[in-house]
Motif scaffolding. Structure first.
Motif, PDB file in Angstrom:
ATOM      1  N   ASP A  54       0.814  -1.228   0.000  1.00 48.09           N
ATOM      2  CA  ASP A  54       0.000   0.000   0.000  1.00 48.09           C
ATOM      3  C   ASP A  54       0.842   1.271   0.000  1.00 48.09           C
ATOM      4  OD1 ASP A  54      -2.402  -1.548   2.269  1.00 48.09           O
ATOM      5  OD2 ASP A  54      -2.210  -1.645   0.085  1.00 48.09           O
ATOM      6  N   LEU A  55       2.002   1.215  -0.645  1.00 50.00           N
ATOM      7  CA  LEU A  55       2.836   2.410  -0.725  1.00 50.00           C
ATOM      8  C   LEU A  55       2.218   3.398  -1.705  1.00 50.00           C
ATOM      9  CD1 LEU A  55       5.666   3.677   0.037  1.00 50.00           C
ATOM     10  CD2 LEU A  55       6.474   2.704  -2.111  1.00 50.00           C
ATOM     11  N   ASP A  56       2.153   4.657  -1.333  1.00 47.92           N
ATOM     12  CA  ASP A  56       1.671   5.701  -2.239  1.00 47.92           C
ATOM     13  C   ASP A  56       2.850   6.111  -3.115  1.00 47.92           C
ATOM     14  OD1 ASP A  56      -0.275   8.769  -1.738  1.00 47.92           O
ATOM     15  OD2 ASP A  56       0.751   7.978  -3.506  1.00 47.92           O
ATOM     16  N   GLN A  57       2.988   5.374  -4.208  1.00 49.01           N
ATOM     17  CA  GLN A  57       4.141   5.566  -5.082  1.00 49.01           C
ATOM     18  C   GLN A  57       4.219   6.992  -5.609  1.00 49.01           C
ATOM     19  OE1 GLN A  57       6.066   2.618  -5.626  1.00 49.01           O
ATOM     20  NE2 GLN A  57       7.588   4.101  -6.289  1.00 49.01           N
ATOM     21  N   ARG A  58       3.075   7.550  -5.977  1.00 52.57           N
ATOM     22  CA  ARG A  58       3.065   8.885  -6.577  1.00 52.57           C
ATOM     23  C   ARG A  58       3.553   9.939  -5.595  1.00 52.57           C
ATOM     24  NH1 ARG A  58      -2.329   9.140  -8.958  1.00 52.57           N
ATOM     25  NH2 ARG A  58      -2.268  11.309  -8.285  1.00 52.57           N
ATOM     26  N   ALA A  59       3.107   9.826  -4.357  1.00 48.02           N
ATOM     27  CA  ALA A  59       3.523  10.813  -3.353  1.00 48.02           C
ATOM     28  C   ALA A  59       5.033  10.751  -3.154  1.00 48.02           C
ATOM     29  CB  ALA A  59       2.801  10.549  -2.037  1.00 48.02           C
ATOM     30  N   VAL A  60       5.560   9.548  -3.122  1.00 45.31           N
ATOM     31  CA  VAL A  60       6.997   9.365  -2.928  1.00 45.31           C
ATOM     32  C   VAL A  60       7.771   9.950  -4.107  1.00 45.31           C
ATOM     33  CG1 VAL A  60       8.803   7.627  -2.861  1.00 45.31           C
ATOM     34  CG2 VAL A  60       6.809   7.373  -1.413  1.00 45.31           C
ATOM     35  N   GLU A  61       7.270   9.678  -5.305  1.00 47.21           N
ATOM     36  CA  GLU A  61       7.981  10.174  -6.480  1.00 47.21           C
ATOM     37  C   GLU A  61       7.938  11.691  -6.551  1.00 47.21           C
ATOM     38  OE1 GLU A  61       6.235   7.883  -9.615  1.00 47.21           O
ATOM     39  OE2 GLU A  61       7.406   6.104  -9.029  1.00 47.21           O
ATOM     40  N   ARG A  62       6.811  12.241  -6.107  1.00 46.61           N
ATOM     41  CA  ARG A  62       6.715  13.705  -6.107  1.00 46.61           C
ATOM     42  C   ARG A  62       7.757  14.319  -5.182  1.00 46.61           C
ATOM     43  NH1 ARG A  62       1.204  13.357  -6.777  1.00 46.61           N
ATOM     44  NH2 ARG A  62       0.805  13.248  -4.540  1.00 46.61           N
ATOM     45  N   GLU A  63       7.920  13.723  -4.024  1.00 46.26           N
ATOM     46  CA  GLU A  63       8.884  14.268  -3.070  1.00 46.26           C
ATOM     47  C   GLU A  63      10.311  14.084  -3.577  1.00 46.26           C
ATOM     48  OE1 GLU A  63       8.832  16.273  -0.745  1.00 46.26           O
ATOM     49  OE2 GLU A  63      10.692  15.969   0.377  1.00 46.26           O
ATOM     50  N   LEU A  64      10.586  12.947  -4.184  1.00 45.00           N
ATOM     51  CA  LEU A  64      11.931  12.723  -4.743  1.00 45.00           C
ATOM     52  C   LEU A  64      12.234  13.756  -5.813  1.00 45.00           C
ATOM     53  CD1 LEU A  64      11.972   8.819  -4.884  1.00 45.00           C
ATOM     54  CD2 LEU A  64      13.482  10.262  -3.502  1.00 45.00           C
ATOM     55  N   ALA A  65      11.236  14.045  -6.626  1.00 45.08           N
ATOM     56  CA  ALA A  65      11.430  15.038  -7.687  1.00 45.08           C
ATOM     57  C   ALA A  65      11.667  16.411  -7.074  1.00 45.08           C
ATOM     58  CB  ALA A  65      10.211  15.069  -8.605  1.00 45.08           C
ATOM     59  N   ARG A  66      10.920  16.696  -6.035  1.00 47.51           N
ATOM     60  CA  ARG A  66      11.073  17.971  -5.343  1.00 47.51           C
ATOM     61  C   ARG A  66      12.500  18.108  -4.818  1.00 47.51           C
ATOM     62  NH1 ARG A  66       6.984  17.236  -1.712  1.00 47.51           N
ATOM     63  NH2 ARG A  66       5.384  17.946  -3.145  1.00 47.51           N
ATOM     64  N   MET A  67      12.995  17.032  -4.181  1.00 48.55           N
ATOM     65  CA  MET A  67      14.330  17.061  -3.599  1.00 48.55           C
ATOM     66  C   MET A  67      15.394  17.206  -4.664  1.00 48.55           C
ATOM     67  SD  MET A  67      13.636  14.131  -0.751  1.00 48.55           S
ATOM     68  CE  MET A  67      15.312  13.594  -0.590  1.00 48.55           C
ATOM     69  N   ALA A  68      15.150  16.584  -5.819  1.00 43.89           N
ATOM     70  CA  ALA A  68      16.127  16.658  -6.894  1.00 43.89           C
ATOM     71  C   ALA A  68      16.162  18.049  -7.494  1.00 43.89           C
ATOM     72  CB  ALA A  68      15.808  15.617  -7.960  1.00 43.89           C
ATOM     73  N   GLY A  69      15.003  18.719  -7.456  1.00 50.50           N
ATOM     74  CA  GLY A  69      14.918  20.008  -8.135  1.00 50.50           C
ATOM     75  C   GLY A  69      15.324  21.201  -7.288  1.00 50.50           C
ATOM     76  N   ASP A  70      15.336  21.028  -5.977  1.00 48.47           N
ATOM     77  CA  ASP A  70      15.521  22.206  -5.123  1.00 48.47           C
ATOM     78  C   ASP A  70      16.312  21.826  -3.893  1.00 48.47           C
ATOM     79  OD1 ASP A  70      13.138  24.534  -3.539  1.00 48.47           O
ATOM     80  OD2 ASP A  70      15.336  24.536  -3.717  1.00 48.47           O
ATOM     81  N   ARG A  71      17.438  22.488  -3.700  1.00 48.23           N
ATOM     82  CA  ARG A  71      18.262  22.191  -2.536  1.00 48.23           C
ATOM     83  C   ARG A  71      17.477  22.406  -1.245  1.00 48.23           C
ATOM     84  NH1 ARG A  71      21.878  18.975  -0.562  1.00 48.23           N
ATOM     85  NH2 ARG A  71      22.248  19.685   1.566  1.00 48.23           N
ATOM     86  N   ARG A  72      16.756  23.497  -1.200  1.00 49.28           N
ATOM     87  CA  ARG A  72      16.002  23.840   0.010  1.00 49.28           C
ATOM     88  C   ARG A  72      14.567  23.321  -0.117  1.00 49.28           C
ATOM     89  NH1 ARG A  72      17.723  27.850   3.511  1.00 49.28           N
ATOM     90  NH2 ARG A  72      16.538  27.771   5.450  1.00 49.28           N
ATOM     91  N   SER A  73      14.464  21.999  -0.304  1.00 45.43           N
ATOM     92  CA  SER A  73      13.129  21.467  -0.575  1.00 45.43           C
ATOM     93  C   SER A  73      12.263  21.359   0.671  1.00 45.43           C
ATOM     94  CB  SER A  73      13.249  20.095  -1.246  1.00 45.43           C
ATOM     95  OG  SER A  73      14.053  19.237  -0.445  1.00 45.43           O
ATOM     96  N   GLY A  74      12.833  21.556   1.854  1.00 47.25           N
ATOM     97  CA  GLY A  74      12.018  21.546   3.059  1.00 47.25           C
ATOM     98  C   GLY A  74      11.946  20.161   3.692  1.00 47.25           C
ATOM     99  N   PRO A  75      11.342  20.067   4.876  1.00 46.89           N
ATOM    100  CA  PRO A  75      11.257  18.772   5.555  1.00 46.89           C
ATOM    101  C   PRO A  75      10.383  17.803   4.776  1.00 46.89           C
ATOM    102  CG  PRO A  75      10.426  20.575   6.949  1.00 46.89           C
ATOM    103  CD  PRO A  75      10.635  21.134   5.603  1.00 46.89           C
ATOM    104  N   SER A  76      10.910  16.633   4.490  1.00 42.57           N
ATOM    105  CA  SER A  76      10.194  15.663   3.663  1.00 42.57           C
ATOM    106  C   SER A  76       8.877  15.232   4.276  1.00 42.57           C
ATOM    107  CB  SER A  76      11.060  14.418   3.441  1.00 42.57           C
ATOM    108  OG  SER A  76      12.052  14.680   2.503  1.00 42.57           O
TER     109      SER A  76
END
Lengths: 417, 217, 337
Positions: free
Chosen positions: A379-401
């Motif tokens: 039951d992993l929310d794959q989309r939510a995880v991928e969104r956060e990974l993309a966020r982290m890749a795109g922005d150094r200051r992406s905020g608390p995961s």
């Protein structure tokens, strides 16, 4: 006596019937109802001969238990999660000193992020400490295991923790046959310590041991735990004879004899798994269950025998080793290393996420169809995880995961099922 | 396998067939006694010699936040601990949740629906939803008002249990009252018991009307 | 040819020289051949160890006061390490070592067990160094005080983490050199912070008995232990125990240094009950702090090669601390509270 009772309260009643002499505890969700109940019994006089101490931290709780046990008193405490970690130095100390403290671990996830709900990460954090770790499948078993735990601990001079799923068992009201005082007195004799602080016969306990002897001392602890494998079985059998029901032991199987897929797990999730397995069997699948009760010592031989020649093993676990994979799975894989079975780890129920029969059925069907990978997060929310990974890749200051994910998933608490 | 449960209530004696396994889901807000409701129902079932399991959803608890609790009743040992996904009965303690939270997830036309409200199903905007339901499986009851009247506090859970007993007969009113008196004492016990009995009467009357209408159709 | 030697004779009751001038009931426990020797010889303490001395004094006095019915709980530290070199032990009483920060909690557990077993005639002593008391042990200690558990907690204060190589603790005095507060830079040695006055903190808990003592006054220390054991409930005793190694003082100077600590006012010796000072040991001959500091290598950076004060600013601030204690406890006025 048969009662419709909250798990915590049943456990409290059983512990009280074991005549503890020192109970010390620090409150932490979801263990609070257990110690509150025992505290009330001690204060009202219902529980006699017991000193109930409200301590200032979990570290103090285990320390008080150590002092009490070393003085020859039957000692008990309870904790969960963060509290277990806060006392971890003392947890190892109790085992190293060979003190038969009994502790309830109301399994709860370890933060960060802070989470008060059930998983097994806390128990896993101390699996190498030398404590016996028994997992309860139901509140009946949780209740019974505490009675067995005192006996085991005192016979072996080893501390024992009874693991019961936080909230799922502690806060669940169900039918429990609560042992009576007479029944427990007949089963559990007064504590006869192997070592005790006594001016009449002074001993030094807790001296430093250097390289010349440390290995031997550790080996003895290991030998004791291996002895425990037999005793755990025996005590469960003796309990069965005395109380007329099966509780405890090393493991139990369910419809596993001719299984092609064996599901292995610890704790209360076994109940849901068994319902799922019945449904699968109705659909023609040959599925069985191995429910492990004694996690430490780990019953390698019994697990090997129980799984037998089943070609597929699915270990459903409420914990995992970050960056690696399963914890229970690793132990199970070792037990059947010589077999040709394929072992898959299904990480489920972390942080209290509910596990449904439907999800379990689907994952077992995937296993049967050869679609189950070695490590799956149920039951992993794959989309939510991928969104956060993309966020982290795109922005150094992406905020608390954690906060980002919460905002993304934004479920209404307690409204959705 | 089904069990025949004799309902010797206050106003009518009738036999209802209750399924061997019955799952109830309670919805409400923190502070309304949703969890206690599920527990008391489980005790009532226990009193009748059945297996029962009650537990809350595990989410952030604070007064006013949506809360759900579950009760499973069965003739055989209950093993699963998953949340009730397909309830046989839905008890809504707070009607303001109706269009905020997905209360009806997994709830089908064969189920019992009991709502704490002074309004009708149509007024609540549920007309369409319940159109496919059997009318003798639906009921509303002003449980908060009854609680205020009999207990002096707007905690509707006991009343709703009385209503549920009348609607579904999964447990008898007697068992509900015994469970209430075991949990509470003094005026609180009697107040809750009175509220439960009153709600039982209301729902029973409503059901008799429904039956009368059906008979005359 | 005659030689003259300066000999000081002191009055009985204060500066007594030798026990043979005292009545039997005024003699110390240590002077008694039949004392318990709870901490017996053969331990591995350094030459001149103040803690070994203090612990021996305290435990023998406690054993006398309790007719031998005593259990000791020890924190990790020098005392625990040098008394139990595997496979030997120099303890002749029931003794438990658990961890570093939990001596107070373990002692609570021992006391609770004894009570549950109806054996409260057996008493409990917890002992720890300054680190195990004021730093890592403080939470458990405060809990024990708050619950008023029947334990006498004794802190042997050598003002640093000695066992691990002389690191700074919350009890390290300002300007003292330790391995983590080296005598380098513009502010050599330990910084001037707030300090952590454990006896006063213990008093703030309102417990029935708090006392300070040093190894320089055996009579005083023994009588305080005896007094402490006459009470039931949480009690605290803080004993200054110089450490030749960590303080850089001569092993033969241990008692002398302890006496100077008291006579400068830097270490006030007093008793308190339920949060109020009941007695204080007056300073007989007041000593300027530099006479005390000069004997210790850990304050060596405050002096020049000839022994003159090289950092009057720092010494001055230390003198102010001593002056404050003298005021606070009225140490020059006969020691009234």
């Amino acid at each position: 006596m048969l009662r419709q009772i909250e798990g915590s309260k049943a456990v409290a009643a059983a512990v009280a019937a074991c005549r503890p002499q020192v109970v010390c505890a620090y409150p932490i969700t979801p263990q609070t109802h257990i110690v509150e109940a025992i505290g009330a019994m001690a204060k009202s006089g219902e529980l006699t001969g017991c000193r109930f101490i409200n301590v200032e931290s979990e570290f103090a709780a285990m320390s008080v238990a150590i002092g009490a046990s070393a003085t020859g008193a039957r000692a008990y405490t309870a904790t969960a999660s963060q509290g277990l970690l806060f006392m971890i130095e003392a947890v190892y100390n109790a085992a190293g000193l060979g003190l038969p403290v009994v502790m309830t671990l109301a399994n709860r996830a370890i933060g960060a992020p802070i989470n008060i709900w059930n998983d097994h990460s806390d128990a896993m954090a101390v699996r190498d400490s030398g404590w016996v770790q028994l997992f309860a499948e139901s509140n009946q078993e949780a209740t019974d295991l505490h009675v067995q735990a005192f006996r085991l601990a005192e016979e072996l001079s080893l501390p024992v923790m009874v693991c019961m799923d936080g909230y799922v068992l502690t806060h669940c009201t169900e039918r429990v046959d609560v042992p009576t005082q007479q029944q427990v007195d007949a089963f559990l004799p007064p504590y006869q310590p192997r070592q005790a602080l006594d001016p009449a016969d002074p001993v030094t306990i807790g001296a430093m041991v250097g390289p010349e002897a440390f290995t031997e001392v550790r080996y003895l602890a290991h030998a004791k735990q291996l002895q425990a494998l037999a005793r755990i079985r025996d005590v469960a059998d003796e309990f069965g004879e005395a109380f007329g029901r099966r509780s405890g032991g090393l493991l139990r199987t369910y419809r596993a004899e001719d299984a092609e897929v064996v599901v292995v797990a610890l704790g209360s999730i076994l109940g849901t798994i068994k319902d799922a397995v019945d449904e699968l069997r109705d659909r023609g699948a040959r599925v069985g269950v191995v429910g492990i009760t004694s996690f430490r010592p780990f019953p390698l031989d019994a697990v090997h025998e129980a799984i037998g020649v089943a070609p597929r093993v699915v270990v459903v676990e409420r914990a995992f080793s970050i960056g690696f994979g399963g914890v229970l799975s690793t132990d199970v894989a070792l037990a059947i290393a010589d077999a040709k079975a394929r072992v898959s780890t299904v990480v489920a129920g972390l942080g209290g996420r509910a596990v449904s029969e439907a999800s379990l059925i689907a994952v077992v069907e995937d296993a049967i169809a050869g679609r189950l990978e070695a490590l799956r997060f149920l039951d992993l929310d794959q989309r939510a995880v991928e969104r956060e990974l993309a966020r982290m890749a795109g922005d150094r200051r992406s905020g608390p995961s954690a906060e980002n994910l919460l905002r993304d998933t934004s479920t209404v608490a307690s409204g959705s099922v | 396998m089904s069990v025949r449960v004799e309902v010797s209530g206050l106003e009518r004696a009738a036999a209802r067939t209750v399924p061997a396994r019955f799952q109830v889901r309670f919805h409400g807000r923190g502070g309304q006694g949703v969890v206690t409701a599920a527990e008391l129902l489980s005790v009532a079932a226990f009193i009748e010699g059945r297996f029962a399991q009650a537990f809350p959803t595990f989410g952030s608890e604070r007064a006013g936040a949506p809360v759900a609790a579950f009760c499973r009743i069965s003739d055989t040992e209950i093993r699963t601990r998953a949340p009730v996904a397909a309830p046989d009965a839905l008890v809504v303690q707070d009607a303001t949740l109706l269009h905020q939270v997905d209360l009806f997830s997994g709830f089908g036309p064969g189920g019992y629906l009991l709502i704490n409200t002074e309004q009708s199903f149509d007024d609540l905007g549920l007309g369409e939803l319940v159109a496919g339901f059997s009318r003798d499986h639906l009921a509303t009851v002003a449980a908060t008002r009854l609680a205020q009247e009999h207990l002096g506090r707007p905690v509707p859970n006991a009343a709703l249990l009385g209503g549920l007993a009348a609607l579904s007969a999964v447990v008898s009113l007697e068992s509900v009252l015994t469970a209430i008196r075991e949990r509470f004492s003094g005026r609180v016990a009697e107040g809750n018991a009175a509220a439960a009995a009153a709600a039982y009467r209301v729902v029973t009357d409503e059901q008799e009307e429904v039956a009368a209408h059906a008979a005359s159709d | 040819m005659t030689t003259t030697q300066k000999v000081k004779f002191y009055q009985v009751g204060s500066f007594a020289v030798g026990n043979r001038l005292l009545e039997a009931d005024q003699r110390t426990v240590q002077s008694d051949a039949s004392r318990s020797n709870s901490l017996t010889s053969g331990h591995r303490a350094c030459q001149g160890c103040g803690e070994a001395l203090g612990a021996r004094y305290v435990l023998d006095a406690a054993m006398r006061a309790t007719a031998g019915k005593l259990v000791a709980v020890n924190a990790t530290g020098c005392l625990e390490v040098f008394t139990t070199p595997y496979p030997e032990t120099s303890w002749q009483l029931p003794w438990l070592h658990s961890l570093f920060g939990n001596a107070a909690a373990v002692a609570t557990g021992v006391a609770a067990a004894l009570e549950a077993q109806n054996r409260s005639d057996i008493r409990v002593i917890a002992q720890a160094g300054d680190g195990g008391t004021v730093d890592i042990g403080f939470g458990c200690l405060s809990g024990m005080f708050e619950r008023n558990d029947d334990v006498l907690f004794v802190c042997y204060d050598n003002e640093a983490y000695m066992n691990t190589g002389v690191q700074r603790s919350g009890a390290t005095p300002p300007a003292a050199r330790t391995a983590t507060t080296e005598a380098v830079g513009p502010d050599p040695g330990n910084l001037f912070g707030q300090g952590k006055d454990l006896p006063v903190l213990a008093m703030a808990h309102g417990i029935c008995y708090v006392a300070t003592a040093t190894v320089a006054d055996l009579h005083d220390l023994e009588s305080k232990v005896e007094r402490a054991m006459a009470f039931r409930g949480a009690r605290y005793l803080h004993v200054l125990v110089p450490c030749p190694l960590g303080w850089g003082s001569a092993p033969a100077d241990t008692i002398r240094v302890a006496r100077l600590a008291q006579e400068t006012g830097l270490f006030p010796v007093f008793e308190a009950e339920h949060g109020a000072v009941t007695a204080a040991s007056a300073i007989r001959h007041r000593v300027p702090v530099e006479d005390y500091l000069r004997l210790q290598g850990r304050f060596g950076h405050l002096f020049d090669g000839s022994g003159a004060v090289a950092r009057p600013d720092i010494v001055g601030r230390l003198q102010q601390l001593a002056d404050r204690n003298i005021d606070r406890y009225h140490l020059l006025e006969g020691g009234a509270s």
